[in-house]
Design an enzyme around this catalytic site. Structure first.
Site, mmCIF file in Angstrom:
data_model
loop_
_atom_site.group_PDB
_atom_site.id
_atom_site.type_symbol
_atom_site.label_atom_id
_atom_site.label_comp_id
_atom_site.label_asym_id
_atom_site.label_seq_id
_atom_site.Cartn_x
_atom_site.Cartn_y
_atom_site.Cartn_z
ATOM 1 N N THR A 326 -18.571 -12.420 8.678
ATOM 2 C CA THR A 326 -18.076 -13.792 8.546
ATOM 3 C C THR A 326 -18.865 -14.688 9.491
ATOM 4 O O THR A 326 -19.332 -14.245 10.544
ATOM 5 C CB THR A 326 -16.579 -13.910 8.896
ATOM 6 O OG1 THR A 326 -16.408 -13.792 10.312
ATOM 7 C CG2 THR A 326 -15.761 -12.838 8.197
ATOM 8 N N GLU A 327 -18.988 -15.943 9.115
ATOM 9 C CA GLU A 327 -19.720 -16.888 9.953
ATOM 10 C C GLU A 327 -19.046 -17.109 11.295
ATOM 11 O O GLU A 327 -19.677 -17.560 12.249
ATOM 12 C CB GLU A 327 -19.906 -18.229 9.235
ATOM 13 C CG GLU A 327 -18.644 -18.934 8.844
ATOM 14 C CD GLU A 327 -18.178 -18.598 7.428
ATOM 15 O OE1 GLU A 327 -17.662 -19.486 6.750
ATOM 16 O OE2 GLU A 327 -18.328 -17.428 7.008
ATOM 17 N N ALA A 328 -17.753 -16.772 11.373
ATOM 18 C CA ALA A 328 -17.029 -16.953 12.631
ATOM 19 C C ALA A 328 -17.419 -15.915 13.674
ATOM 20 O O ALA A 328 -17.064 -16.067 14.849
ATOM 21 C CB ALA A 328 -15.525 -16.886 12.379
#
Length: 649
Positions: A326-328
């Site tokens: 995930t980009e997080a």
């Protein structure tokens, strides 16, 4: 506590330090890791006193529940003067204020904002990036400004050594809201119970180095020296105030989960098999998109239809062969959804968000599958502003521009679409009210022309057909069984796509049983595609329906052919069936190099056939560049006849 270095104060005392017109940044990703107590205290002060007024809010992803929590608390008129954000959808009243020209607003890529914190911390004027070129963020197409009253340009288009770049101006930060789990009296912050680390260190450093203040919300105070040095995520030298959330609901892991140790990485839990998806439009889309998964590759999945790929991969036993991210900042494990979106159960690693975007921007993603709200005939995609609603791009631009291959996924129409799958065929029971394939998208969040310029492979998957981005525009390449092009596709588009020789979508997609996809993706059945006629000394290679998506696929094919030829122990003639064979644009030369190697070492001659005029043209170009006679025919009979003539000669 009597320690003179004690930084623990109340939320109201901390918020009182904020001045008029300050630039405020806050942490949080969708519904996770939000310093709710600080947002609530800021709202309370403004409602009671009318100040502070005229704040600038800087944030990466949306941080709220879309109903008033998180940054949604800051909607009160006069509180905000300007917003620089990757997402507006989580604070709809703020988005409405921007739409009504009541505040200034910029919608920039999430990764760019994340990386700008580091630029601020280092005292740099801004950030050079290619992210955003030829989208609405490019100053030639709007510069990320969301309304008419926003006139200042904070994005510049520049050319350095004949290469195009965007320069994003850094905005100095006065106040940073960050969040952790534990703090000692000196302000050293640990994050052991947080799902993500996000950008808290970079945000704190950006504010501190600008002479601003850093306010950290935590769950508890611990004794000085009790946090191990390597567990300190934000050192106390950067922190001015520590606020303990006085109510548990103000320090939830996310709005739907009070605390889950598996999401925090504190424990690993047995993961039950994911529930089997019903065979509906969403699963059809996910199944077709799953054919593009790169074995042993790194993948990012967007929200909506793309999320179904994880369930399909599990059903097809592919999960051990891909790494989801995930980009997080989550890497590996089982990606969470719903209120926990962005985090992962049993993650292999959690890294800072800005570092994850470094990985993405540098080409670390082998594939991404993202949603699409609108698509036009140039292959442009819009997910940021449509139907009169400002949603924002989030990490979409970073991810879509830099992944090695892109799959956009979504239903063909929206709003009430109903389909049925009967006897392996798709039936449209009720068409959606809104068209997705338009002459022009409302806003360009992904540029088809820029992708073409960089030879980025892009396909668009729906429940009834598949398009591929070509230099001439969008080409219809696959049609679902039961779907009529003239009845079910063309009348529901605002433009006519290129239609040459579309093939049927794989029938396995529409049958409610495992597809055996692992054999396709791992090339386990390649050896079954080759046979040998000893009497005529001809090797037959059947690549019908096979896809070469990466260099690894070509390498697997080369190894299989070498093994087959070595068993024959003499040079052979070869005939190749390339009907419905698919190869990524960037692989033609690599494929031609493989043919050259085989001719030099194992073949007498080789000939091939395909009904695809485009494939014949591309192969002739690639082989001719290497000085190889193409011998590419339209009909099987012509290929065999040519070989017989050569053999007689």
């Amino acid at each position: 506590m009597n320690n003179k270095n004690n930084k623990v104060i109340t939320a109201d005392e901390a918020i009182a330090l904020i001045s008029e017109n300050d630039v405020l940044t806050t942490t949080g990703f969708v519904q996770s890791c939000i310093p709710e107590a600080l947002h609530a205290a800021l709202e309370k002060r403004f409602v009671e006193t009318g100040g502070p007024r005229g704040l600038t809010l800087i944030m990466t992803a949306g941080a709220g529940d879309s109903k008033g929590l998180g940054t949604g608390r800051l909607h009160h008129e006069g509180l905000l003067r300007r917003v620089i954000a990757g997402n507006f959808g989580r604070m709809p009243k703020v988005a409405q204020a921007a739409a009504e020209n009541k505040i200034l607003g910029y919608n920039l890529p999430q990764g760019v904002i994340s990386q700008l914190y580091r630029a601020c911390a280092a005292g740099q004027p801004g950030l050079f990036s290619k992210v955003g070129l030829y989208t609405y963020v490019d100053p030639r197409f709007g510069g990320g400004r969301v309304n008419e009253v926003t006139t200042e340009e904070i994005v510049k288009h520049v050319v350095i050594d004949e290469e195009e770049w965007l320069f994003y101006t850094a905005t100095k930060i006065d106040v940073a809201f960050i969040r952790g789990t534990s703090a000692d009296p000196s302000g050293n912050i640990s994050m052991e119970k947080e799902a993500l680390t996000l950008d808290v260190l970079a945000q704190a450093m950006a504010a501190h180095n600008n002479g601003g203040i850093v306010i950290a919300q935590v769950e508890r105070i611990v004794e000085a020296g009790s946090i191990r040095p390597k567990d300190v995520k934000v050192p106390g030298i950067l922190v001015d105030c520590v606020v303990v959330a006085d109510q548990p609901e103000l320090h939830r892991m996310n709005y739907g989960v009070m605390y889950n140790p598996a999401l925090a990485g504190e424990i690993r839990v047995p993961v039950e098999s994911m529930a089997k998806m019903p065979l509906d439009a969403r699963k059809i889309i996910a199944r077709r998109a799953a054919f593009e998964l790169p074995p042993n590759g790194v993948v990012n999945l967007g929200v909506g239809a793309p999320e179904g790929i994880a369930a399909v991969a599990n059903e097809e036993k592919l999960t051990p062969f891909i790494t989801l991210t995930t980009e997080a900042g989550a890497i590996g494990g089982v990606l969470a959804s719903g209120s926990s979106f962005g985090s992962a159960t049993n993650a292999d690693s959690i890294i800072d968000q800005n570092t994850q975007f470094d990985f993405y921007d540098g080409g670390g993603l082998d594939m991404t599958c993202l949603g699409m709200a609108e698509c036009d005939e140039q292959g442009n995609v819009n997910t940021s502003r449509f139907g009169g609603r400002l949603n924002g791009c989030g990490g979409f631009i970073n991810i879509s521009q830099n992944a090695r291959s892109v799959v956009f996924a979504g239903t063909f129409t929206a709003g009430g679409l109903e389909i049925a799958i009967q006897d392996g065929e798709v039936k449209i029971l009720k068409e959606g009210r809104a068209r997705k394939f338009l002459k022009f998208v409302e806003q360009v969040t992904f540029s088809g022309k820029y992708a073409q310029k960089r030879e980025q492979p892009v396909i668009y998957v729906t429940e009834r057909c598949v398009f591929q981005l070509k230099k001439e525009g969008l080409e219809l390449i696959e049609v679902a069984p039961g779907i009529d092009i003239e009845r079910d596709i063309l009348p529901h588009m605002d433009f006519k796509p290129i239609v040459k020789h579309p093939i049927p979508m794989d029938r396995r997609i529409f049958i409610d049983e495992p597809m055996g996809l692992i054999s396709d993706l791992l090339n386990l059945d390649l050896q079954d595609r080759v046979s040998y006629d000893a009497d005529r000394n001809i090797q037959f290679l059947n690549l019908e329906g096979w896809s070469a998506r990466s260099k690894r696929d070509i390498d697997d094919l080369r190894k299989m052919l070498i093994d087959a030829c070595q068993k024959i122990d003499k040079r052979v003639n070869q005939v190749v069936n390339l009907d419905n064979f698919r190869i990524s644009e960037h692989l033609y030369d690599y494929y031609a190099e493989m043919i050259q190697y085989m001719l030099e070492n194992y073949y007498l001659t080789t000939t091939r056939y395909t009904t695809s005029a485009f494939l014949r043209l591309k192969l002739k170009e690639a082989l001719s560049k290497r000085g190889i006679a193409p011998h590419v025919f339209e009909r099987k009979e012509d290929a065999h006849s040519f070989l017989e003539v050569i053999g007689e000669g």
